[in-house]
Design an enzyme around this catalytic site. Structure first.
Site, PDB file in Angstrom:
ATOM      1  N   HIS A  30       0.770  -1.077   0.033  1.00  0.00           N
ATOM      2  CA  HIS A  30      -0.111  -0.071   0.158  1.00  0.00           C
ATOM      3  C   HIS A  30       0.867   1.316   0.071  1.00  0.00           C
ATOM      4  O   HIS A  30       0.691   1.971  -0.920  1.00  0.00           O
ATOM      5  CB  HIS A  30      -0.815  -0.248   1.191  1.00  0.00           C
ATOM      6  CG  HIS A  30      -1.799   1.174   1.255  1.00  0.00           C
ATOM      7  ND1 HIS A  30      -3.248   1.147   1.126  1.00  0.00           N
ATOM      8  CD2 HIS A  30      -1.586   2.323   1.751  1.00  0.00           C
ATOM      9  CE1 HIS A  30      -3.627   2.343   1.392  1.00  0.00           C
ATOM     10  NE2 HIS A  30      -2.831   3.038   1.604  1.00  0.00           N
ATOM     11  N   GLU A  31       1.992   1.495   0.842  1.00  0.00           N
ATOM     12  CA  GLU A  31       2.715   2.426   1.087  1.00  0.00           C
ATOM     13  C   GLU A  31       3.719   2.716  -0.262  1.00  0.00           C
ATOM     14  O   GLU A  31       4.075   3.565  -0.661  1.00  0.00           O
ATOM     15  CB  GLU A  31       3.469   2.327   2.324  1.00  0.00           C
ATOM     16  CG  GLU A  31       2.737   2.235   3.292  1.00  0.00           C
ATOM     17  CD  GLU A  31       1.732   3.702   3.789  1.00  0.00           C
ATOM     18  OE1 GLU A  31       2.217   4.636   3.115  1.00  0.00           O
ATOM     19  OE2 GLU A  31       0.739   3.433   4.337  1.00  0.00           O
ATOM     20  N   HIS A  34       1.794   4.570  -3.107  1.00  0.00           N
ATOM     21  CA  HIS A  34       2.001   5.970  -2.815  1.00  0.00           C
ATOM     22  C   HIS A  34       3.190   6.299  -3.223  1.00  0.00           C
ATOM     23  O   HIS A  34       3.545   7.379  -3.836  1.00  0.00           O
ATOM     24  CB  HIS A  34       1.877   6.172  -1.374  1.00  0.00           C
ATOM     25  CG  HIS A  34       0.357   6.022  -0.955  1.00  0.00           C
ATOM     26  ND1 HIS A  34      -0.699   6.570  -1.538  1.00  0.00           N
ATOM     27  CD2 HIS A  34      -0.163   5.441   0.346  1.00  0.00           C
ATOM     28  CE1 HIS A  34      -1.788   6.225  -0.814  1.00  0.00           C
ATOM     29  NE2 HIS A  34      -1.394   5.586   0.191  1.00  0.00           N
TER      30      HIS A  34
END
Length: 372
Positions: A30-31, A34
């Protein structure tokens, strides 16, 4: 047995390790999404941490400080221009560079990347599972076991038989009961809830046979059981078929996930600590993973799918502090023709963060309260 012993008894070391691994991978990717979308648009990333809390190890690479932190829960990425910057006289102000300088679509792309990564991971795991294990056939009910001495055994039913029709009618893909959709194979249960003559069309070894019998749903007020364990049949699937099934399964899961979140918010605002099977806290999640770990790797994959879907859609809820809330603030600024002031954005963000923390505390308290 005290509360801590009860919690320990419900978990297994293997389950805890798998829980940390599944959540850790989901959070890391997820990170990482980003991070990738920010770097793609030329925005610097100050740090990327796997885990939270005190930093155990750090290494600078490609302009980013990569960290391994003490607590193996979650992680974070520090993107340049997302946090307030210090101005003259030590007064903080809205950032003007990095992420803050991106156009609205660029900001949304960075924020949306994380949830979309979890969604893609869930779909990928489902595709892998369906390719290996086959896709569910909701219009066919496979008998997994026949209880010894049961009515089913007397009728000649065997484990491995597949029921394709009930009372002369093919089992549908789906049907509705009291406005609620159900998978077609569940019609077998509803059929046995009423008395009368029944006919099951059964496939065995490529041959089809009819099993007819008279059925009484209750005897002396006690519900009767046919004596079978069954579930949807599975059919071999190619990768394209498995992928399409993964997409349709995800689409079907969305309303259920949204209802689960709606129920969570309703319980939060009414301080209802009663157990909700649709939403689990950290202990409940570890319990589920412990049970899945004892079954098979594919059961663990199913849990990982659910966790990634939940993480994706939870982060898209438009609450400041979550990705969805930040996207909402970006869109509001774009519609106004100018971003919110620093004071406005800070007030909204602090309130949103506080709400999310209270919600998380409520989930944990409700999770633990069932052991008292």
């Amino acid at each position: 047995m005290n509360v801590f012993q009860s919690i320990a008894a419900a978990l297994s070391p293997q389950g805890l390790l798998w829980t940390l691994l599944i959540i850790g991978v989901a959070t890391f990717l997820h990170e990482l999404a980003h991070y990738a979308l920010a770097k793609k648009q030329g925005v610097g990333v100050k740090s990327f941490s796997v885990g939270m809390g005190p930093v155990l190890f750090k290494q600078a690479w490609r302009g980013t400080e990569w960290r391994l932190s003490l607590l193996p829960i979650g992680g974070y990425v520090e993107i340049d221009g997302m946090a307030p910057e210090e101005g003259p006289g030590g007064v903080y102000r809205s950032p003007t560079r990095g992420f803050a300088a991106l156009p609205a679509w660029g900001k949304v792309a960075v924020l949306l990347a994380g949830p979309l990564m979890n969604l893609a991971l869930a779909i990928g795991l489902m595709t892998l599972t369906f390719t290996s294990q086959g896709v569910p056939a909701p219009d066919r009910a496979r008998i997994e076991a026949v209880l010894p001495g049961s009515r089913a055994q007397a009728l000649g039913l065997r484990a491995g038989d597949v029921v394709t029709a009930v009372n002369g009618r093919d089992i549908p893909d789906t049907y509705t009961v009291d406005g609620q959709p159900r998978a077609g194979w569940e019609t077998l249960r509803d059929t046995l809830a009423t008395s009368g003559p029944k006919t099951l069309t059964v496939e065995r070894g490529g041959q089809t046979r009819e099993v007819a019998f008279d059925w009484r749903a209750q005897v002396n007020g006690e519900r009767q059981r046919l004596g079978i364990e069954y579930r949807p049949d599975v059919q071999p699937a190619s990768v394209p078929t498995a992928f399409v099934t993964s997409l349709t399964t995800t689409a079907e899961a969305v309303p259920q996930i949204l209802r689960a979140f709606g129920g969570l918010f309703a319980r939060f605002f009414t301080l209802d600590l009663s157990r909700d099977e649709n939403v689990s806290g950290p202990i409940g999640t570890a319990e589920i993973v412990s049970q899945a770990a004892a079954l098979s790797p594919w059961a663990l994959a199913q849990v990982a799918v659910l966790l990634n879907l939940s993480l994706a859609f939870f982060n898209l809820i438009p609450i400041p502090g979550l990705d969805g809330g930040r996207i909402m603030l970006v869109l509001v600024g774009a519609l106004r023709g100018r971003p919110l002031t620093f004071a406005q954005e800070q007030a909204i963000s602090v309130a949103g963060f506080a709400f999310v923390m209270l919600l998380m505390m409520f989930v944990v308290v409700r999770d633990v309260s069932r052991f008292f």
